[in-house]
Design an enzyme around this catalytic site. Structure first.
Site, PDB file in Angstrom:
ATOM      1  N   HIS A  69       0.813  -1.222   0.000  1.00 42.99           N
ATOM      2  CA  HIS A  69       0.000   0.000   0.000  1.00 42.99           C
ATOM      3  C   HIS A  69       0.843   1.268   0.000  1.00 42.99           C
ATOM      4  O   HIS A  69       0.298   2.367  -0.059  1.00 42.99           O
ATOM      5  CB  HIS A  69      -1.013  -0.005   1.153  1.00 42.99           C
ATOM      6  CG  HIS A  69      -0.435   0.211   2.513  1.00 42.99           C
ATOM      7  ND1 HIS A  69      -0.126  -0.834   3.360  1.00 42.99           N
ATOM      8  CD2 HIS A  69      -0.139   1.330   3.188  1.00 42.99           C
ATOM      9  CE1 HIS A  69       0.334  -0.344   4.499  1.00 42.99           C
ATOM     10  NE2 HIS A  69       0.339   0.968   4.417  1.00 42.99           N
ATOM     11  N   SER A  81       4.504   2.399   7.876  1.00 38.27           N
ATOM     12  CA  SER A  81       4.092   1.376   6.920  1.00 38.27           C
ATOM     13  C   SER A  81       5.280   1.011   6.042  1.00 38.27           C
ATOM     14  O   SER A  81       5.979   1.888   5.530  1.00 38.27           O
ATOM     15  CB  SER A  81       2.955   1.887   6.035  1.00 38.27           C
ATOM     16  OG  SER A  81       1.753   1.959   6.739  1.00 38.27           O
TER      17      SER A  81
END
Length: 206
Positions: A47, A161
């Site tokens: 992502h 992330s």
């Protein structure tokens, strides 16, 4: 969901980002973290390169070992990104991992990486709730959640992330991706993930 701090914030700032293993970690322009696993390949979350609905992102330049305004090896441009079709087309969290191919080596070295086998791990990266460009780390227990995921109560925040889930020897065993109020999780380095990454490195050397 946003990556979260669970109870007290136990993260510690990494002040020597050019030491082992921290000099393999860097900030991705879009606001993620990645780990150099070959001189020109950066492991991160799917992502961080794609929205999971067929659209690629473009702000993927990589600054390894960044410490605030200090960029010991500068910023490297990227040439391509690759992720799984299950993430890119369907947003499947079980396959949320990716590689960014750099235009030139980050600094010539790379982290070790391999299949997850348990034990204490760390998540280190560039959280968005701390001063810009500073690296933070937290260590503790990690457990398998199904066959594709790892979970932990290590503290993280948006910006981390793509951080490597690394064991005490500094080897990457997973990729941090998601969080909730009770646990944070990531993609587990299985033999399938390992072999896929090896194939990508061979297929996309530049």
């Amino acid at each position: 969901m946003p990556r979260v701090v669970i109870d007290a914030d136990d993260r510690v700032q990494v002040t020597n980002t050019v030491s082992n293993p921290y000099w393999y970690y860097g900030r991705i322009g879009i606001g993620c973290t990645g780990t150099v696993i070959s001189p020109k390949h950066v492991l991160t979350a799917g992502h961080c390169v794609s929205n999971g609905a067929g659209t690629w992102y473009s702000s993927l330049n990589f600054t390894v070992g960044q410490n605030g305004s200090y960029e010991p090896w500068g910023t490297q441009a990227w040439t391509r990104a690759v992720t799984t079709s299950a993430w890119h087309s369907s947003g499947d969290r079980n396959y949320d991992y990716a590689l960014i191919v750099l235009a030139a080596p980050a600094h010539g070295g790379n982290s070790g990486w391999g299949v997850y086998s348990g034990g204490t791990h760390s998540v280190s990266g560039y959280p968005g709730d701390k001063p810009f460009g500073t690296m933070w780390t937290n260590s503790g227990g990690v457990w398998a959640s199904g066959s594709n995921r790892l979970c932990y109560t290590l503290d993280t925040a948006g910006g981390q992330s793509g951080s490597g889930i690394t064991d005490t020897s500094g080897y990457v065993r997973g990729v941090h991706t998601t969080g909730s109020s009770s646990q944070n999780c990531g993609t587990r380095m299985t033999s399938t993930v390992y072999n896929t990454l090896q194939d990508w490195i061979t297929t996309y050397p530049n």
